[in-house]
Design a protein around this motif. Sequence first.
Motif, PDB file in Angstrom:
ATOM      1  N   LEU A  50       0.812  -1.225   0.000  1.00 25.06           N
ATOM      2  CA  LEU A  50       0.000   0.000   0.000  1.00 25.06           C
ATOM      3  C   LEU A  50       0.840   1.268   0.000  1.00 25.06           C
ATOM      4  CD1 LEU A  50      -2.819  -0.864   2.594  1.00 25.06           C
ATOM      5  CD2 LEU A  50      -3.050  -0.697   0.110  1.00 25.06           C
ATOM      6  N   TYR A  51       2.083   1.125   0.441  1.00 26.77           N
ATOM      7  CA  TYR A  51       2.866   2.331   0.753  1.00 26.77           C
ATOM      8  C   TYR A  51       2.937   3.332  -0.398  1.00 26.77           C
ATOM      9  CZ  TYR A  51       6.170   5.440   2.870  1.00 26.77           C
ATOM     10  OH  TYR A  51       6.743   6.567   3.383  1.00 26.77           O
ATOM     11  N   HIS A 107       0.858   4.009  -2.477  1.00 29.03           N
ATOM     12  CA  HIS A 107      -0.429   4.665  -2.734  1.00 29.03           C
ATOM     13  C   HIS A 107      -0.768   5.687  -1.658  1.00 29.03           C
ATOM     14  CE1 HIS A 107      -1.409   1.814  -5.937  1.00 29.03           C
ATOM     15  NE2 HIS A 107      -0.855   0.902  -5.168  1.00 29.03           N
ATOM     16  N   THR A 108       0.165   5.928  -0.751  1.00 29.33           N
ATOM     17  CA  THR A 108      -0.148   6.847   0.355  1.00 29.33           C
ATOM     18  C   THR A 108       0.502   8.203   0.130  1.00 29.33           C
ATOM     19  OG1 THR A 108       1.782   6.197   1.651  1.00 29.33           O
ATOM     20  CG2 THR A 108      -0.233   4.907   1.970  1.00 29.33           C
ATOM     21  N   LYS A 156      -1.486  11.168  -0.007  1.00 32.46           N
ATOM     22  CA  LYS A 156      -2.438  12.155  -0.524  1.00 32.46           C
ATOM     23  C   LYS A 156      -3.296  12.776   0.581  1.00 32.46           C
ATOM     24  CE  LYS A 156      -4.091   9.058  -3.436  1.00 32.46           C
ATOM     25  NZ  LYS A 156      -3.138   7.936  -3.436  1.00 32.46           N
ATOM     26  N   ASP A 199       0.140   3.021  10.715  1.00 31.06           N
ATOM     27  CA  ASP A 199      -0.239   2.108   9.634  1.00 31.06           C
ATOM     28  C   ASP A 199      -1.704   2.290   9.249  1.00 31.06           C
ATOM     29  OD1 ASP A 199       2.234   1.056   9.283  1.00 31.06           O
ATOM     30  OD2 ASP A 199       1.869  -0.785  10.429  1.00 31.06           O
ATOM     31  N   LYS A 203      -2.197   5.080   6.963  1.00 29.87           N
ATOM     32  CA  LYS A 203      -1.762   4.763   5.595  1.00 29.87           C
ATOM     33  C   LYS A 203      -2.815   3.940   4.861  1.00 29.87           C
ATOM     34  CE  LYS A 203       3.149   4.937   6.378  1.00 29.87           C
ATOM     35  NZ  LYS A 203       3.263   4.387   7.751  1.00 29.87           N
ATOM     36  N   ASP A 263      -5.507   6.330   3.975  1.00 35.85           N
ATOM     37  CA  ASP A 263      -4.971   7.215   2.943  1.00 35.85           C
ATOM     38  C   ASP A 263      -5.058   6.513   1.577  1.00 35.85           C
ATOM     39  OD1 ASP A 263      -3.408   8.842   1.329  1.00 35.85           O
ATOM     40  OD2 ASP A 263      -1.831   9.133   2.811  1.00 35.85           O
ATOM     41  N   ALA A 264      -4.554   5.294   1.537  1.00 36.45           N
ATOM     42  CA  ALA A 264      -4.575   4.526   0.285  1.00 36.45           C
ATOM     43  C   ALA A 264      -6.003   4.257  -0.175  1.00 36.45           C
ATOM     44  CB  ALA A 264      -3.822   3.204   0.476  1.00 36.45           C
TER      45      ALA A 264
END
Lengths: 326, 129
Positions: A34-35, A37-38, A40, A124, A127, A130-131
């Motif tokens: 996922l990282y 995609h974080t 934003k 976490d 994140k 966020d994603a």
Amino acid sequence: MVQKILAGDIRSIARAITLAENEDYQAVELMRSLYSHTGKAYLVGITGPPGGGKSTLVDRMIAYYRKLDLKVAVIGIDPSSTFTGGALLGDRVRMQAHATDSGVFIRSMGSRGHLGGLAVATADSAKILDAAGYDIIIFETVGIGQSEIEVASQVDTTVLVTVPGLGDDIQVLKAGTMEIADIFVVNKADRDGVEKSVMAIEQLLSTWDMTEDDFVPPILKVTAKDNIGIGELAQAIEQHKKYLHDSGKFEVRRRNRAVTEVHTLILNQLDKWAHDKMTKDITTRDNIEEVYLKFIDPHTVAREALRELELETMWDKWGQGADGGG
Amino acid sequence: MSNKKTRILIAKPGLDGHDRGAKFIARALRDAGFEVIYTGLRQTPEAIASAAIQEDVQWVGLSCLSGAHNSLFPKVVEILKQKQAEDIKVFGGGVIPSDDIPGLKEAGIKEIFTPGATSKSVIDYINSN
């Protein structure tokens, strides 16, 4: 699961947060995927002493941001019992009006022994959210005292919520938590003593060593229960965000956060290692008994235990350095 | 290493304003080491189900003293099912006539605790299911 989270599937988001909370190994894999995609979402921390009306304030903030059609996620942290590990998580009570709004995700979290006002999984979880496409992520910390400042390292804007009559000016002058505020909110501003609280904070600010380039934290009078001052708070957050971007401090803060995160992850593993060493390693346990009996000093035993990690010479190195960490 | 915790949502559907029982059981469950999410009074079945999913609980405990349990409890189970969350187990408590219990269980409520049930019986039930 990654695809479902990215698509905003509620069940998958909720389960991923559970994995992070349980410090499940699957969470590590998940965070890895996922990282990228974080980054934003904008992260806001709401902190302050117990009973300051943080949950009600967050509830009103959710409503405000929803009108702007932003997706909002909240992580509300309450303390876990040191003795039983149980927790009664009640932040949701004040926010339940948003339970069925598909643009709002609210998660209650027990601190599970983590000190500092947050929980192990908050970073976490943020994140994951966020994603999943939430625009604003709000952390509501446990009711704090004078030293829980962890939230500031994990969010973009920290809002410190206090209430009138919480103690004299001396309390305000105590450093710690007051220093992390980007915005001060004096909530329950319909009560007596609100001006006194504002003045006490103003006085505190006047003692800060600030340059022209620094952001001067605004002090806002808010009555969350009557929805008064929420727009002003959102504007202040927006101004702070703009300041961070214009001054280049946004990058500085997020870079610092990367440092803190890696540091924390290393510490967490070391902490687990130390716990195992103390409880499972016979030699260490015997040595601790000797410490208790005053046959050996604790420093010698710790040094011996660290030999396994080849870290025992670190104290010697620190000894030669300037900060003498040992 | 995994630190699993059983999470339980305690909710009060319906319109009665008496949450002493719900708060009592919430505290007892906390003291037994569970993470208890309390949602407060006058919750709709929709809000309860949504909260249960966001909170990723294993159990939902419903308390109802208004007499509306026969419609409200099954509604929660039904919505959870609609949302593909039928693995979240529901139990209930409150002033519930014994005649109603078979029907509620039929509707998917796992267990019903009536006045006089000890908090220990609830804790034991959750631990063994």
